[in-house]
Design a protein around this motif. Structure first.
Motif, PDB file in Angstrom:
ATOM      1  N   MET A   1       7.395   7.276   2.042  1.00  0.00           N
ATOM      2  CA  MET A   1       6.625   7.037   3.259  1.00  0.00           C
ATOM      3  C   MET A   1       5.150   6.773   2.938  1.00  0.00           C
ATOM      4  O   MET A   1       4.548   7.466   2.112  1.00  0.00           O
ATOM      5  CB  MET A   1       6.733   8.239   4.190  1.00  0.00           C
TER       6      MET A   1
ATOM      7  N   LYS B   1       1.454  -1.180  15.888  1.00  0.00           N
ATOM      8  CA  LYS B   1       0.821   0.112  15.621  1.00  0.00           C
ATOM      9  C   LYS B   1       1.142   1.143  16.691  1.00  0.00           C
ATOM     10  O   LYS B   1       1.262   2.336  16.408  1.00  0.00           O
ATOM     11  CB  LYS B   1      -0.697  -0.051  15.543  1.00  0.00           C
TER      12      LYS B   1
ATOM     13  N   ARG C   1       3.105   3.366  18.656  1.00  0.00           N
ATOM     14  CA  ARG C   1       4.450   3.890  18.427  1.00  0.00           C
ATOM     15  C   ARG C   1       5.292   3.869  19.695  1.00  0.00           C
ATOM     16  O   ARG C   1       6.500   3.601  19.650  1.00  0.00           O
ATOM     17  CB  ARG C   1       4.356   5.317  17.856  1.00  0.00           C
TER      18      ARG C   1
ATOM     19  N   ASN D   1      13.138   2.607   8.576  1.00  0.00           N
ATOM     20  CA  ASN D   1      12.592   1.360   8.024  1.00  0.00           C
ATOM     21  C   ASN D   1      13.693   0.824   7.107  1.00  0.00           C
ATOM     22  O   ASN D   1      13.781   1.189   5.944  1.00  0.00           O
ATOM     23  CB  ASN D   1      11.310   1.654   7.252  1.00  0.00           C
TER      24      ASN D   1
ATOM     25  N   TRP E   1      -2.875   5.820   7.412  1.00  0.00           N
ATOM     26  CA  TRP E   1      -1.506   5.572   7.867  1.00  0.00           C
ATOM     27  C   TRP E   1      -0.672   6.825   7.638  1.00  0.00           C
ATOM     28  O   TRP E   1      -0.816   7.499   6.614  1.00  0.00           O
ATOM     29  CB  TRP E   1      -0.886   4.398   7.111  1.00  0.00           C
TER      30      TRP E   1
ATOM     31  N   GLU F   1       3.172   7.121   8.003  1.00  0.00           N
ATOM     32  CA  GLU F   1       4.491   6.574   8.298  1.00  0.00           C
ATOM     33  C   GLU F   1       5.502   7.675   8.598  1.00  0.00           C
ATOM     34  O   GLU F   1       6.399   7.508   9.436  1.00  0.00           O
ATOM     35  CB  GLU F   1       4.961   5.715   7.111  1.00  0.00           C
ATOM     36  N   SER F   2       5.339   8.823   7.947  1.00  0.00           N
ATOM     37  CA  SER F   2       6.299   9.908   8.123  1.00  0.00           C
ATOM     38  C   SER F   2       6.265  10.514   9.520  1.00  0.00           C
ATOM     39  O   SER F   2       7.192  11.240   9.904  1.00  0.00           O
ATOM     40  CB  SER F   2       6.054  11.006   7.087  1.00  0.00           C
TER      41      SER F   2
ATOM     42  N   TYR G   1       5.848   0.387  -0.204  1.00  0.00           N
ATOM     43  CA  TYR G   1       5.231   1.525  -0.901  1.00  0.00           C
ATOM     44  C   TYR G   1       6.095   2.041  -2.045  1.00  0.00           C
ATOM     45  O   TYR G   1       5.583   2.640  -2.999  1.00  0.00           O
ATOM     46  CB  TYR G   1       4.957   2.628   0.118  1.00  0.00           C
TER      47      TYR G   1
ATOM     48  N   ASP H   1       1.947   7.439   3.590  1.00  0.00           N
ATOM     49  CA  ASP H   1       1.031   8.419   4.166  1.00  0.00           C
ATOM     50  C   ASP H   1      -0.238   8.422   3.314  1.00  0.00           C
ATOM     51  O   ASP H   1      -0.287   9.082   2.262  1.00  0.00           O
ATOM     52  CB  ASP H   1       1.662   9.809   4.174  1.00  0.00           C
TER      53      ASP H   1
ATOM     54  N   TYR I   1       8.846   7.756  11.075  1.00  0.00           N
ATOM     55  CA  TYR I   1       9.996   7.240  10.334  1.00  0.00           C
ATOM     56  C   TYR I   1      10.698   8.344   9.546  1.00  0.00           C
ATOM     57  O   TYR I   1      10.058   9.251   9.005  1.00  0.00           O
ATOM     58  CB  TYR I   1       9.555   6.143   9.370  1.00  0.00           C
TER      59      TYR I   1
END
Length: 285
Positions: free
Chosen positions: A117, A49, A51, A97, A128, A130-131, A156, A119, A134
């Motif tokens: 992503m 988690k 980053r 990813n 979450w 992700e964007s 996803y 999100d 990533y």
């Protein structure tokens, strides 16, 4: 045409070296059971988690230990090894990813970057983005293998049926869905989504998953599974811990399912009109 496929279930931690060793042990197990194609979960290399801590252990594609180990395993065992995904450092400081498929000679046959992503804002405060770290992919692809036409997705992506349909129309007979589904969303949607994608496209779905409570504190749903084109679950793992699930993939089942219900062929273009109903000015009696 038929072949044996394996989906590997892992509980990846924060150390890519240890995770690569766990992957190697499980891939060898799958090959020992006769699997010609072995898939690992999303984020095989590390679930982290934090980053900053994740970036500290990341490498570029050429130096990534998971990709290198998978290539070596494919060559050693004479099989196809699919790293469902692992985090790859990009030059701009962001992360991909990225999934990798290696052939029996160890050569890279295909790579796929997760397009959609994760999100989301879930119940109980689980959120979450992700964007934020990533870079999303933009290229779907279908790869012609000696034993099947194979399409790619990651986690996803399974919620976007247009991605699966496009690959099915392009000839995909087998769709791959490596994942690290949260326990919360997995309990509600995992099997339903996978079976729906298999049924509506008349294709096999192979989904290797992360499972259990991870070092970084998150909990993933597990239940790695292989599903046939009629929506039948051929093999499934439990919700915690490592596992290797295998199934025989007979591509005649794809032709049979699409012959019975040829919805891909019967699809039609259409226009959509949104109509605003006029106000009646009163309540109907």
């Amino acid at each position: 045409m038929s072949f044996k496929a394996a989906a590997i279930q892992m509980c990846s931690g924060v150390d890519p070296v240890r995770n690569a060793a766990d992957m190697a042990r499980l891939v060898r197990d799958a090959a020992g059971q006769g699997a010609a194609y072995v898939q690992t979960p999303e984020m095989t290399g590390a679930l982290q988690k934090d980053r900053a801590a994740l970036r500290a252990v990341l490498r570029d594609e050429a130096s990534d230990i998971v990709a290198r180990t998978a290539s070596d395993l494919a060559k050693e065992l004479g099989i196809h090894v699919h790293v469902g995904s692992t985090a790859i450092a990009l030059e701009d400081g962001k992360i991909a990813n990225r999934g990798f498929l290696f052939g029996p000679n160890g050569a890279l046959l295909a790579r796929y970057d997760k397009i959609h992503m994760f999100d989301v804002d879930l119940d109980n405060g689980e959120s979450w983005r992700e964007s934020a770290a990533y870079t999303p992919g933009s290229q779907a692809r279908v790869v012609s293998l000696p034993f099947a036409e194979m399409g790619f997705s990651i986690c996803y992506d399974v919620r976007f049926p247009q991605l699966f349909q496009a690959q099915a129309v392009a000839g995909a007979e087998v769709m791959t869905v490596p994942a690290a589904f949260t326990r919360q969303t997995g309990e509600a949607h995992w099997e339903i989504l996978l079976r729906a994608r298999a049924i509506e496209n008349g294709m096999f779905v192979i989904a290797a998953a992360q499972a259990g409570v991870h070092e970084d504190g998150r909990e993933t749903f597990g239940h790695s599974m292989i599903i046939d084109p009629w929506g039948k679950v051929l093999a499934s793992a439990g919700g915690t811990g490592e596992a290797v699930v295998t199934a025989d993939i007979d591509l005649a089942a794809v032709k049979a399912a699409r012959g019975k219900i040829p919805n891909l062929r019967n699809a039609r273009d259409f226009s959509l009109e949104k109509v605003e109903a006029p106000a009646t000015g009163g309540v109907a009696a």
